[in-house]
Design a protein around this motif. Structure first.
Motif, short mmCIF file in Angstrom:
data_model
loop_
_atom_site.label_atom_id
_atom_site.label_comp_id
_atom_site.label_asym_id
_atom_site.label_seq_id
_atom_site.Cartn_x
_atom_site.Cartn_y
_atom_site.Cartn_z
N MET A 1 61.96 37.98 -34.57
CA MET A 1 61.13 36.72 -34.41
C MET A 1 60.47 36.63 -33.11
O MET A 1 61.08 37.13 -31.93
CB MET A 1 62.35 35.46 -33.86
N TRP A 2 59.16 36.78 -33.36
CA TRP A 2 58.28 36.53 -32.26
C TRP A 2 58.20 34.63 -31.57
O TRP A 2 57.78 33.95 -32.30
CB TRP A 2 56.46 36.71 -33.32
N ILE A 3 57.93 35.08 -30.86
CA ILE A 3 58.42 33.72 -29.62
C ILE A 3 57.04 34.16 -28.21
O ILE A 3 57.48 35.38 -28.13
CB ILE A 3 59.55 33.50 -29.07
N ARG A 4 56.10 33.61 -28.16
CA ARG A 4 56.02 33.17 -27.12
C ARG A 4 56.27 32.83 -26.06
O ARG A 4 56.77 31.48 -25.77
CB ARG A 4 54.18 32.47 -27.41
N SER A 5 56.05 32.46 -24.64
CA SER A 5 57.03 32.54 -23.93
C SER A 5 56.10 31.07 -22.97
O SER A 5 55.13 30.50 -23.53
CB SER A 5 56.90 33.19 -22.49
N GLN A 6 56.93 30.51 -22.73
CA GLN A 6 56.69 29.23 -21.78
C GLN A 6 55.88 28.84 -21.09
O GLN A 6 54.42 28.08 -20.90
CB GLN A 6 58.17 28.55 -20.94
N LEU A 11 54.41 37.91 -25.76
CA LEU A 11 54.54 37.37 -26.96
C LEU A 11 55.59 38.50 -27.58
O LEU A 11 54.65 39.47 -27.24
CB LEU A 11 53.38 37.31 -27.70
N VAL A 12 56.71 38.35 -27.58
CA VAL A 12 57.20 39.30 -27.36
C VAL A 12 58.32 38.94 -28.75
O VAL A 12 58.76 38.22 -29.40
CB VAL A 12 58.58 38.53 -26.39
N ASN A 13 59.06 39.55 -29.43
CA ASN A 13 59.88 40.13 -30.73
C ASN A 13 61.27 40.05 -30.32
O ASN A 13 61.78 41.46 -29.91
CB ASN A 13 59.04 41.56 -32.02
N ILE A 14 62.12 39.17 -30.14
CA ILE A 14 63.85 38.97 -30.08
C ILE A 14 63.96 39.39 -31.22
O ILE A 14 64.15 39.14 -31.62
CB ILE A 14 63.02 37.29 -29.20
N ASN A 15 64.91 40.01 -30.44
CA ASN A 15 66.23 40.31 -31.63
C ASN A 15 67.54 39.28 -30.47
O ASN A 15 68.27 39.12 -31.82
CB ASN A 15 66.16 41.71 -31.26
N PHE A 16 67.52 38.87 -29.76
CA PHE A 16 68.52 38.24 -29.05
C PHE A 16 68.03 36.91 -28.47
O PHE A 16 66.95 37.01 -27.68
CB PHE A 16 69.63 39.69 -28.48
N LEU A 17 69.17 36.08 -28.25
CA LEU A 17 68.65 34.87 -27.10
C LEU A 17 69.88 34.97 -26.44
O LEU A 17 70.63 34.41 -27.09
CB LEU A 17 67.59 33.55 -28.25
N ARG A 18 69.69 33.88 -25.30
CA ARG A 18 70.29 32.97 -24.98
C ARG A 18 70.37 32.54 -23.54
O ARG A 18 69.22 32.62 -22.68
CB ARG A 18 71.71 34.43 -23.99
N VAL A 19 70.85 31.58 -23.28
CA VAL A 19 70.83 30.56 -22.06
C VAL A 19 71.42 30.85 -21.20
O VAL A 19 72.65 31.43 -21.00
CB VAL A 19 71.20 29.11 -22.72
N ASN A 24 70.82 26.70 -10.43
CA ASN A 24 69.67 25.70 -10.47
C ASN A 24 68.69 25.04 -11.55
O ASN A 24 68.63 24.08 -11.83
CB ASN A 24 68.15 26.22 -9.27
N TYR A 25 68.99 26.36 -12.60
CA TYR A 25 68.17 25.78 -13.35
C TYR A 25 68.51 26.97 -15.28
O TYR A 25 69.25 27.28 -14.40
CB TYR A 25 66.33 26.38 -13.92
N CYS A 26 68.16 26.48 -16.07
CA CYS A 26 68.78 27.54 -17.22
C CYS A 26 67.43 28.12 -17.57
O CYS A 26 66.34 27.31 -17.86
CB CYS A 26 69.41 26.42 -17.94
N LEU A 27 67.73 29.33 -17.84
CA LEU A 27 66.39 30.11 -18.24
C LEU A 27 67.32 30.55 -19.65
O LEU A 27 68.20 30.56 -20.23
CB LEU A 27 66.29 31.32 -17.75
N ILE A 28 66.39 30.20 -21.28
CA ILE A 28 66.30 31.37 -21.99
C ILE A 28 65.33 32.64 -21.91
O ILE A 28 64.70 32.65 -21.41
CB ILE A 28 65.40 30.44 -22.71
N CYS A 29 66.18 32.96 -21.71
CA CYS A 29 65.90 34.91 -22.08
C CYS A 29 66.24 35.99 -23.14
O CYS A 29 67.79 34.60 -24.29
CB CYS A 29 66.98 35.66 -20.87
N GLY A 30 65.08 36.30 -23.72
CA GLY A 30 65.80 37.13 -25.33
C GLY A 30 65.15 38.15 -24.94
O GLY A 30 65.33 39.40 -24.09
N ALA A 31 66.12 39.31 -25.64
CA ALA A 31 66.28 40.82 -25.86
C ALA A 31 65.56 41.12 -26.75
O ALA A 31 65.81 40.88 -27.60
CB ALA A 31 67.64 41.83 -25.68
N TYR A 38 63.29 39.22 -21.57
CA TYR A 38 62.17 38.85 -21.06
C TYR A 38 62.42 36.80 -20.73
O TYR A 38 63.43 36.10 -21.45
CB TYR A 38 61.33 38.78 -21.86
N GLU A 39 61.99 36.65 -19.27
CA GLU A 39 62.32 35.06 -19.01
C GLU A 39 61.27 34.46 -19.92
O GLU A 39 60.22 34.49 -20.22
CB GLU A 39 62.21 35.11 -18.23
N LEU A 40 61.73 33.49 -21.17
CA LEU A 40 60.54 33.06 -22.21
C LEU A 40 60.92 31.83 -21.71
O LEU A 40 59.59 31.06 -22.17
CB LEU A 40 61.74 32.88 -23.66
#
Length: 92
Positions: A1-6, A11-19, A24-31, A38-40
């Protein structure tokens, strides 16, 4: 899935997402399929990050089927079903 970062800088074609909660913060990262991370997006709470994952899933479901893994307690095996049937009609 193509996702544009915050921050709109990728603009990255992501295969896997995780929190990732760094305390301090919660990051959504994609591989990607080649293993690049990638930090999204960055969110102030895990609830907000999980809500964004919900939105991504909802978006995916418009175009493909995304299966939500059920909790262990929500799964009934055939053995469980047969045991429940054998108890029907019994008074407890």
């Amino acid at each position: 899935m193509w996702i544009r970062s915050q921050r709109k800088n990728a603009l990255v074609n992501i295969n896997f997402l995780r929190v990732i909660n760094d305390g301090n913060y919660c990051l959504i990262c994609g591989a990607t399929t080649d293993g690049c991370d990638y930090e999204l997006g960055v969110y102030s709470t895990e609830k907000k990050a999980l809500r964004v994952l919900d939105e991504i899933q909802e978006h995916l479901e418009l175009y493909t089927d995304a299966f939500q893994m059920p909790a262990d307690e929500d799964i009934e095996t055939l053995e469980d079903m047969y045991n429940d049937d054998s108890n029907e009609g019994e008074d407890f």
